[in-house]
Write an enzyme that holds these catalytic residues in place. Structure first.
Site, short mmCIF file in Angstrom:
data_model
loop_
_atom_site.label_atom_id
_atom_site.label_comp_id
_atom_site.label_asym_id
_atom_site.label_seq_id
_atom_site.Cartn_x
_atom_site.Cartn_y
_atom_site.Cartn_z
N LEU A 96 60.13 -2.16 55.73
CA LEU A 96 61.16 -3.15 56.53
C LEU A 96 60.43 -4.05 57.58
CD1 LEU A 96 63.65 -0.23 56.82
CD2 LEU A 96 63.84 -2.17 55.39
N PRO A 97 60.83 -5.01 57.83
CA PRO A 97 60.37 -6.25 58.43
C PRO A 97 60.17 -5.82 60.24
CG PRO A 97 62.29 -7.15 57.40
CD PRO A 97 62.32 -5.66 57.42
N ASN A 101 65.59 -3.18 62.14
CA ASN A 101 65.81 -2.94 60.44
C ASN A 101 65.54 -1.42 60.33
OD1 ASN A 101 64.40 -6.16 60.34
ND2 ASN A 101 66.24 -5.90 59.65
N THR A 127 56.06 -1.86 60.09
CA THR A 127 55.12 -1.79 61.19
C THR A 127 56.07 -2.04 62.43
OG1 THR A 127 52.95 -2.97 60.09
CG2 THR A 127 53.25 -3.24 62.36
N LYS A 202 48.04 0.76 63.55
CA LYS A 202 48.36 -0.52 62.70
C LYS A 202 48.43 -1.69 63.83
CE LYS A 202 49.72 -3.59 60.00
NZ LYS A 202 51.04 -3.56 59.03
N LYS A 277 55.59 -11.05 65.68
CA LYS A 277 56.17 -9.75 65.98
C LYS A 277 55.30 -8.58 66.56
CE LYS A 277 57.42 -6.97 62.92
NZ LYS A 277 56.59 -5.86 62.19
#
Length: 329
Positions: A96-97, A101, A127, A202, A277
């Site tokens: 998911l973004p 979310n 992420t 990440k 983001k």
């Protein structure tokens, strides 16, 4: 066999290591049981397709119905909501973004945790903020399910080819159960530690990626203005000490490489909005840990400016185009 899996999985996760090992073993025995997948965007779609190629039946959903068509044509079952996925699969992967979310998909009205089966393995490859991963893990534990974070690196090309890198955080005893699935989508599956450490790895990687992409774009732009052929400059960089992934695998200059977003008007790939983001997540973490991140902060500002200038949905390598346009301002 499915009944055996469900019966073994019904033991509380907080039992001793022996029980945890039994749950892992049961998942392994049911290796071709249905896998749930939530989030079929640029990354999720090819990831789910690779699971299908390895013989796993897929039940999936996405907020945009049109994103489900390709994998449905390959044989996946499509449902309307995450809760329906959780009802029908003991192992669920989400891609998911953003943090909001993920929170909605797991804890919302039609979220996974509303009807998740006890003993289910929930792998989130989004992420997001490591703090949110830890919150989701606690919420999952209350339902008897197990949550692991497993964000990816490699981009859309690697997702299609099945050679992503997964950075996994969660119970070490359950790592092999997760690796069984993740290895179908990636060539590197690395255990990082407890829940949230996959996300930590990440966001560190993406901060470096942003810095190196901006540096590559600036370097290529300077070389072009000095009269160098961009292909020649890229060749020299890639046989010299300036070589990096942004220069040799994902070059931001149109015409230098085939099969990358810069060769396709920066369509596809990893959106500028998502890079902004991720850099925001890195900056939040740097602030919380009192870590100096000067270039990370500057990179965040660059990508935020790009979003304000209309680059939101273009690949993050479009920073080269942004810099070229800045010359004329």
């Amino acid at each position: 066999m499915a009944a055996l899996v469900r019966s073994l999985a019904s033991f509380p996760l907080k039992y001793n290591g022996y029980v945890r090992h039994r749950i892992v073993s049961s998942r392994s025995m049911a290796s071709k049981a249905t896998v749930g997948f939530v989030g079929l965007g640029n990354m999720g779609n090819p990831m789910a397709q690779n699971l299908l190629k390895h013989g796993y039946p897929i039940i999936a959903t996405d907020v945009f119905p049109e994103s489900c068509k390709a994998i449905q044509e390959l044989g996946a079952q499509i449902v309307d909501s995450p809760v329906e996925v959780a009802e029908r699969a003991d192992r669920v992967i989400t891609m998911l973004p953003s943090s909001p979310n993920v929170i909605e998909v797991f804890t919302g009205v039609n979220g996974i945790l509303k009807k998740v089966k006890k003993g289910s393995l929930l792998i989130d490859s989004s992420t997001i903020d490591p703090v949110v991963s830890k919150e989701m893990a606690k919420a999952a534990e209350k339902t008897g399910a197990l949550f692991m974070d497993a964000p990816v690196s490699g981009g859309v090309g690697a997702a299609r080819a099945g050679n992503l890198t997964f950075m996994v955080g969660g119970l070490e005893e359950e790592f092999n159960a997760a690796k069984e699935l993740l290895s179908c989508m990636g060539t590197n599956v690395v255990y990082c530690g407890g829940v949230g450490t996959g996300q930590a790895a990440k966001i560190c990687n993406n901060m470096l990626l942003a810095i190196s992409m901006i540096g590559t774009a600036e370097t290529m732009n300077l070389g072009i203005r000095l009269g160098l052929d961009p292909k020649l400059l890229a060749k020299i960089l890639n046989m010299s000490s300036g070589r990096c992934w942004s220069s040799d695998t994902y070059n931001p200059v149109p015409g230098v490489m085939d099969g990358v977003p810069s060769a396709n008007d920066y369509q596809g790939g990893f959106a500028t909005a998502l890079m902004a983001k991720d850099l925001g997540l890195a900056q939040n973490s740097a602030t919380n840990t009192k870590t100096p991140a000067l270039l990370g902060s500057l990179s965040h500002q660059v990508y935020r400016m790009m979003c304000a200038r209309g680059y939101t949905q273009k690949d993050f390598s479009s920073v080269f185009l942004f810099l070229r346009e800045e010359e004329n301002v």
